[in-house]
Design a protein around this motif. Structure first.
Motif, PDB file in Angstrom:
ATOM      1  N   SER A  96      -3.111  -2.949  -5.764  1.00  0.00           N
ATOM      2  CA  SER A  96      -3.085  -2.840  -4.305  1.00  0.00           C
ATOM      3  C   SER A  96      -3.190  -1.413  -3.800  1.00  0.00           C
ATOM      4  CB  SER A  96      -1.798  -3.453  -3.766  1.00  0.00           C
ATOM      5  OG  SER A  96      -0.684  -2.695  -4.217  1.00  0.00           O
ATOM      6  N   GLY A  97      -3.009  -0.426  -4.679  1.00  0.00           N
ATOM      7  CA  GLY A  97      -2.975   0.962  -4.245  1.00  0.00           C
ATOM      8  C   GLY A  97      -1.579   1.494  -4.031  1.00  0.00           C
ATOM      9  N   ILE A  98      -0.569   0.624  -4.126  1.00  0.00           N
ATOM     10  CA  ILE A  98       0.825   1.060  -4.029  1.00  0.00           C
ATOM     11  C   ILE A  98       1.190   1.805  -5.309  1.00  0.00           C
ATOM     12  CG2 ILE A  98       3.217   0.257  -3.933  1.00  0.00           C
ATOM     13  CD1 ILE A  98       2.235  -2.075  -2.203  1.00  0.00           C
ATOM     14  N   GLY A  99       1.897   2.930  -5.155  1.00  0.00           N
ATOM     15  CA  GLY A  99       2.247   3.759  -6.301  1.00  0.00           C
ATOM     16  C   GLY A  99       3.341   3.163  -7.164  1.00  0.00           C
ATOM     17  N   PHE A 100       3.633   3.848  -8.274  1.00  0.00           N
ATOM     18  CA  PHE A 100       4.642   3.406  -9.219  1.00  0.00           C
ATOM     19  C   PHE A 100       6.019   3.382  -8.562  1.00  0.00           C
ATOM     20  CE2 PHE A 100       7.921   4.428 -12.370  1.00  0.00           C
ATOM     21  CZ  PHE A 100       7.719   3.425 -13.289  1.00  0.00           C
ATOM     22  N   GLY A 101       6.824   2.391  -8.920  1.00  0.00           N
ATOM     23  CA  GLY A 101       8.200   2.329  -8.418  1.00  0.00           C
ATOM     24  C   GLY A 101       8.642   0.916  -8.179  1.00  0.00           C
ATOM     25  N   GLY A 102       9.890   0.769  -7.756  1.00  0.00           N
ATOM     26  CA  GLY A 102      10.419  -0.538  -7.421  1.00  0.00           C
ATOM     27  C   GLY A 102      10.773  -1.380  -8.618  1.00  0.00           C
ATOM     28  N   GLY A 104      13.592  -2.267 -11.943  1.00  0.00           N
ATOM     29  CA  GLY A 104      15.019  -2.225 -12.259  1.00  0.00           C
ATOM     30  C   GLY A 104      15.885  -2.305 -11.024  1.00  0.00           C
ATOM     31  N   SER A 105      16.820  -1.378 -10.930  1.00  0.00           N
ATOM     32  CA  SER A 105      17.741  -1.361  -9.785  1.00  0.00           C
ATOM     33  C   SER A 105      17.098  -0.802  -8.524  1.00  0.00           C
ATOM     34  CB  SER A 105      18.984  -0.527 -10.134  1.00  0.00           C
ATOM     35  OG  SER A 105      18.617   0.809 -10.425  1.00  0.00           O
ATOM     36  N   ALA A 106      15.844  -0.324  -8.624  1.00  0.00           N
ATOM     37  CA  ALA A 106      15.171   0.290  -7.473  1.00  0.00           C
ATOM     38  C   ALA A 106      14.285  -0.684  -6.707  1.00  0.00           C
ATOM     39  CB  ALA A 106      14.336   1.475  -7.945  1.00  0.00           C
ATOM     40  N   VAL A 107      14.378  -1.993  -6.981  1.00  0.00           N
ATOM     41  CA  VAL A 107      13.569  -2.964  -6.238  1.00  0.00           C
ATOM     42  C   VAL A 107      13.974  -2.935  -4.768  1.00  0.00           C
ATOM     43  CG1 VAL A 107      12.951  -5.392  -5.979  1.00  0.00           C
ATOM     44  CG2 VAL A 107      13.317  -4.439  -8.256  1.00  0.00           C
ATOM     45  N   PRO A 108      13.031  -2.689  -3.851  1.00  0.00           N
ATOM     46  CA  PRO A 108      13.390  -2.636  -2.433  1.00  0.00           C
ATOM     47  C   PRO A 108      13.454  -4.022  -1.808  1.00  0.00           C
ATOM     48  CG  PRO A 108      11.057  -2.191  -2.670  1.00  0.00           C
ATOM     49  CD  PRO A 108      11.605  -2.366  -4.073  1.00  0.00           C
ATOM     50  N   VAL A 109      14.187  -4.135  -0.723  1.00  0.00           N
ATOM     51  CA  VAL A 109      14.164  -5.380   0.047  1.00  0.00           C
ATOM     52  C   VAL A 109      12.791  -5.499   0.705  1.00  0.00           C
ATOM     53  CG1 VAL A 109      16.653  -5.348   0.427  1.00  0.00           C
ATOM     54  CG2 VAL A 109      15.126  -4.263   2.106  1.00  0.00           C
ATOM     55  N   THR A 116       6.107   0.796   2.501  1.00  0.00           N
ATOM     56  CA  THR A 116       5.579   1.662   1.450  1.00  0.00           C
ATOM     57  C   THR A 116       4.140   2.063   1.754  1.00  0.00           C
ATOM     58  OG1 THR A 116       6.956   0.514  -0.164  1.00  0.00           O
ATOM     59  CG2 THR A 116       5.148   1.851  -1.025  1.00  0.00           C
ATOM     60  N   PRO A 117       3.817   3.351   1.679  1.00  0.00           N
ATOM     61  CA  PRO A 117       2.428   3.773   1.914  1.00  0.00           C
ATOM     62  C   PRO A 117       1.508   3.348   0.776  1.00  0.00           C
ATOM     63  CG  PRO A 117       3.769   5.641   1.222  1.00  0.00           C
ATOM     64  CD  PRO A 117       4.715   4.498   1.435  1.00  0.00           C
ATOM     65  N   ILE A 118       0.229   3.223   1.087  1.00  0.00           N
ATOM     66  CA  ILE A 118      -0.780   2.902   0.083  1.00  0.00           C
ATOM     67  C   ILE A 118      -1.325   4.223  -0.457  1.00  0.00           C
ATOM     68  CG2 ILE A 118      -2.927   1.689  -0.392  1.00  0.00           C
ATOM     69  CD1 ILE A 118      -0.612  -0.123   0.400  1.00  0.00           C
ATOM     70  N   LYS A 119      -1.085   4.459  -1.729  1.00  0.00           N
ATOM     71  CA  LYS A 119      -1.438   5.745  -2.345  1.00  0.00           C
ATOM     72  C   LYS A 119      -2.911   5.829  -2.714  1.00  0.00           C
ATOM     73  CE  LYS A 119      -0.285   8.573  -6.397  1.00  0.00           C
ATOM     74  NZ  LYS A 119       0.535   8.631  -7.638  1.00  0.00           N
ATOM     75  N   GLY A 130       7.075  -2.686  -9.104  1.00  0.00           N
ATOM     76  CA  GLY A 130       7.662  -3.880  -8.522  1.00  0.00           C
ATOM     77  C   GLY A 130       7.426  -4.057  -7.038  1.00  0.00           C
ATOM     78  N   ILE A 131       7.063  -2.987  -6.348  1.00  0.00           N
ATOM     79  CA  ILE A 131       6.930  -3.065  -4.888  1.00  0.00           C
ATOM     80  C   ILE A 131       5.857  -4.062  -4.453  1.00  0.00           C
ATOM     81  CG2 ILE A 131       6.437  -1.739  -2.795  1.00  0.00           C
ATOM     82  CD1 ILE A 131       7.660   0.702  -4.234  1.00  0.00           C
ATOM     83  N   PRO A 132       4.685  -4.107  -5.108  1.00  0.00           N
ATOM     84  CA  PRO A 132       3.676  -5.093  -4.673  1.00  0.00           C
ATOM     85  C   PRO A 132       4.194  -6.535  -4.698  1.00  0.00           C
ATOM     86  CG  PRO A 132       2.678  -3.475  -6.125  1.00  0.00           C
ATOM     87  CD  PRO A 132       4.156  -3.246  -6.182  1.00  0.00           C
ATOM     88  N   LEU A 133       5.037  -6.858  -5.676  1.00  0.00           N
ATOM     89  CA  LEU A 133       5.579  -8.219  -5.728  1.00  0.00           C
ATOM     90  C   LEU A 133       6.525  -8.480  -4.563  1.00  0.00           C
ATOM     91  CD1 LEU A 133       5.003 -10.361  -8.039  1.00  0.00           C
ATOM     92  CD2 LEU A 133       4.319  -8.013  -8.565  1.00  0.00           C
ATOM     93  N   GLN A 134       7.242  -7.458  -4.137  1.00  0.00           N
ATOM     94  CA  GLN A 134       8.123  -7.621  -2.982  1.00  0.00           C
ATOM     95  C   GLN A 134       7.314  -7.781  -1.698  1.00  0.00           C
ATOM     96  OE1 GLN A 134      10.920  -8.692  -4.376  1.00  0.00           O
ATOM     97  NE2 GLN A 134      12.118  -7.544  -2.867  1.00  0.00           N
TER      98      GLN A 134
END
Length: 300
Positions: A96-102, A104-109, A116-119, A130-134
């Motif tokens: 999707s263009g979303i960067g690394f992150g989200g 383990g314990s850093a999964v955002p609501v 989240t910006p598109i990198k 994990g952010i794209p799945l959220q």
């Protein structure tokens, strides 16, 4: 197959469980560190394997199209040129263009994920996270609102309950929702049930719960990463054909090996565990496959 060779490798990487089923029957199992066939274990990112299949079911139910944009459901994404282009397929394929992150314990609501910006340009780069799945969860939640179902309730009612897969537990975020990219705890026996369902092309007791052509999208790679579908890793070995697997932190794995009509679940805790090495050990006997099973994508 050579289960003993695979076991020896897994035991060097803090084995918790190894269960091998062929034609739905257990042919080998070994447990350690307090685990058994029925004790739930964290899947970590192995949880992602539920959501491409859920999206395929939602497509069959007329809830979504994989190539529709997020902006069709989340209007605020239409104002940004990059966000406006992102599709549901790209979210699930991690392109999707979303960067690394989200992870383990850093999964955002959901709300934070949507901010989240598109990198990168959508579709051009594979970036694990994990952010794209959220974001997909936020979209699916809105589509399910009229049915008063959450994404996880839909997953359970549409797929897991009919197949008889029991989730041991699921992590809960601070907004009281469950995450999509991680957080499921399943016993080895239960993850094998899900694997058999996928091996049989989403059929259970002769009934197709997901159309075969819809399911095939989960096992088709992207231009950015031909070895990753929608929540599933593809072709960890060049041969035999058709192997796919779900993978989670620490060496959690569920392998589907169509040529052997086998499902293999392995739990453990090691950052040095390698899927390809395990599979080479497991398939090291050199014998010809005992059946000619069609590949999960529908290739002949």
């Amino acid at each position: 197959m050579n289960p003993e060779a695979a076991l020896a490798y897994a035991e060097r990487h803090r084995l918790h469980a190894l269960r091998i089923e062929v034609d739905g029957a257990v042919v080998f199992e070994r447990y350690a560190n307090g685990y058994d066939a029925d004790k739930p274990h964290p899947l970590y990112s192995g949880t992602k394997s539920f959501w491409g299949v859920t999206a395929a079911a939602a497509h069959d139910d007329g809830l979504l199209e994989l190539d529709e944009t997020v902006a069709q459901t989340i209007p605020e994404w239409a104002a940004d040129p990059r966000r406006a282009r992102v599709t549901l397929r790209e979210l699930l394929a991690l392109t999707s263009g979303i960067g690394f992150g989200g992870l383990g314990s850093a999964v955002p609501v959901y709300e934070r994920a949507l901010e989240t910006p598109i990198k990168d340009q959508p579709g051009e780069r594979f970036t694990y996270g994990g952010i794209p799945l959220q974001v997909f969860g936020a979209v699916l939640a809105r589509k399910l609102a009229s049915r008063t179902l959450t994404p996880h309730e839909y997953l359970r009612a549409r797929l897991l309950d009919p197949v008889g897969v029991r989730i041991g537990s699921w992590r809960t975020l601070k907004d009281h929702r469950h995450p999509l990219p991680t957080g499921a705890f399943l016993a080895a026996r239960e993850w094998c049930k899900y694997g058999r369902f996928i091996l049989e092309r989403a059929r259970h007791n002769g009934q197709a719960l997901v159309r075969e052509e819809s399911l095939a999208a989960c096992f088709t790679g992207s231009t950015a990463n031909p070895h990753y579908g929608l929540g599933w890793w593809l072709a960890p070995l060049p041969l035999p054909p058709g192997i796919v697997h779900a993978s989670g932190y620490g060496g959690q794995a569920m392998y589907i090996i169509p040529t052997e009509h086998a499902v293999v679940v392995k739990f453990g805790q090691s950052n040095s565990y390698k899927h390809d090495t395990f599979l080479k050990r497991l398939l090291s006997d050199g014998g010809a496959p005992d059946r000619d099973t069609r590949r999960l994508r529908g290739d002949r």
